[in-house]
Scaffold this active site. Sequence first.
Site, mmCIF file in Angstrom:
data_model
loop_
_atom_site.group_PDB
_atom_site.id
_atom_site.type_symbol
_atom_site.label_atom_id
_atom_site.label_comp_id
_atom_site.label_asym_id
_atom_site.label_seq_id
_atom_site.Cartn_x
_atom_site.Cartn_y
_atom_site.Cartn_z
ATOM 1 N N LYS A 43 0.678 -1.241 -0.138
ATOM 2 C CA LYS A 43 -0.046 0.071 0.113
ATOM 3 C C LYS A 43 0.895 1.251 0.052
ATOM 4 C CE LYS A 43 -0.518 -0.065 4.928
ATOM 5 N NZ LYS A 43 -1.625 -0.074 5.971
ATOM 6 N N ARG A 135 -11.205 0.922 14.612
ATOM 7 C CA ARG A 135 -10.926 1.675 13.110
ATOM 8 C C ARG A 135 -11.539 1.126 12.045
ATOM 9 N NH1 ARG A 135 -4.853 1.416 11.217
ATOM 10 N NH2 ARG A 135 -5.673 -0.421 10.684
ATOM 11 N N TYR A 259 14.978 32.006 4.696
ATOM 12 C CA TYR A 259 13.918 32.577 5.195
ATOM 13 C C TYR A 259 14.034 33.016 6.425
ATOM 14 C CZ TYR A 259 11.635 32.194 0.675
ATOM 15 O OH TYR A 259 11.392 31.852 -0.869
ATOM 16 N N MET A 307 10.358 25.305 0.105
ATOM 17 C CA MET A 307 9.444 24.559 -0.636
ATOM 18 C C MET A 307 10.327 23.707 -1.527
ATOM 19 S SD MET A 307 6.243 25.578 -2.958
ATOM 20 C CE MET A 307 5.167 26.069 -1.546
#
Length: 365
Positions: A43, A135, A259, A307
């Site tokens: 998965k 769950r 930054y 980023m």
Amino acid sequence: MAVTAALGTALDPPTLRTLPDAVAANVATALARTRSRMMAVVKADGYGHGALAVARAAVAAGVDWLGTTEVAQALALRAAGLTVPILTWLNPSGVDAQAAAAGQIDVAVGSVDALEALGGAPVRVHLHLDTGMAREGCPVGEWDTLVEAARRGGVRVVGLMGHLPLADRADPAANAPAVARLRAAGRALVRAGFAAPLTHLAATSATLTDPSTHFDLVRVGAGLVGIDPSGTVGLRGAASLTAPVTHSTTVGAGTPVGYGGTQVTARRTNLAVVPLGYADGIPRELSPEAAVAIHGRRHRVVGRVSMDQLVVDTGDRRVSPGTTATVFGPGGGETPTIHDWARWAGTIPHTIVTGIGPRVRRTIA
């Protein structure tokens, strides 16, 4: 992601390399700890390593089953030529029962509604019991109702499954209640006239630490790629993440980096820019120990992760654009591991490998 050095020279892009030999070694480690058959759970795109690459390596190493989250993922493995049994559970988009039947995909069912949604298609079913997580799966108090619905509906029940909420403790006593619940559910199935089902409960941690949970089949997912949530067994990391240095510069003492200038150099030093950032899955919040390897030495990440890039302090060595930085690898020497990154980010290694973004090229070593 196209990467270009400051002077316009084309560079190799950031790359995640999956290591099939490591997957095979981890399968061997798990198989040595059980007498049961094994399912390779691929998965989340094989825990970020590529579902097909991990599945192929696991099957070649002796795994009997594959597991996925959705039927569409299972059918993609079938289309790639994998013929071993496949089980799919969760199925958040619903189940295309006819497609599952045609592709010989088993489906886990944990409620009467989910059972009825199959519409009588000739799909193989694993009844899913909630063994203590609240769950997914059928609550224990509703189990007899689900079994009766399966009996009346005439579906082909071939399996019984549950999950262990406390397996990471590596304590058989913590697993005992779930084991008892699943055994009782299996007895109820047989009393209702079903053949003894293929029963499975253990995932990676329990596979490695608690034979009492193994039943007929164990499900290993994170362990395939080198993650043992119990922290008791040494497994091999199954990927490396590399990227080229795109820019380097020499700065004096007192230079703010990134930054906000949250970090200021304490001395004259060299800085190198690596084109990976939080858009690519690099955690933004890191401890001061976070580092990458360049030329066989660790160099710390300095300033805020941006980023699209991060900055590392290379000390008295100025590295050239195009030099390879290894963000993580299988371990050994100065190369950080996914476990190092998880510790630096205050998270678990699963989030590191599954978070690597689509701009990073995937290859197989």
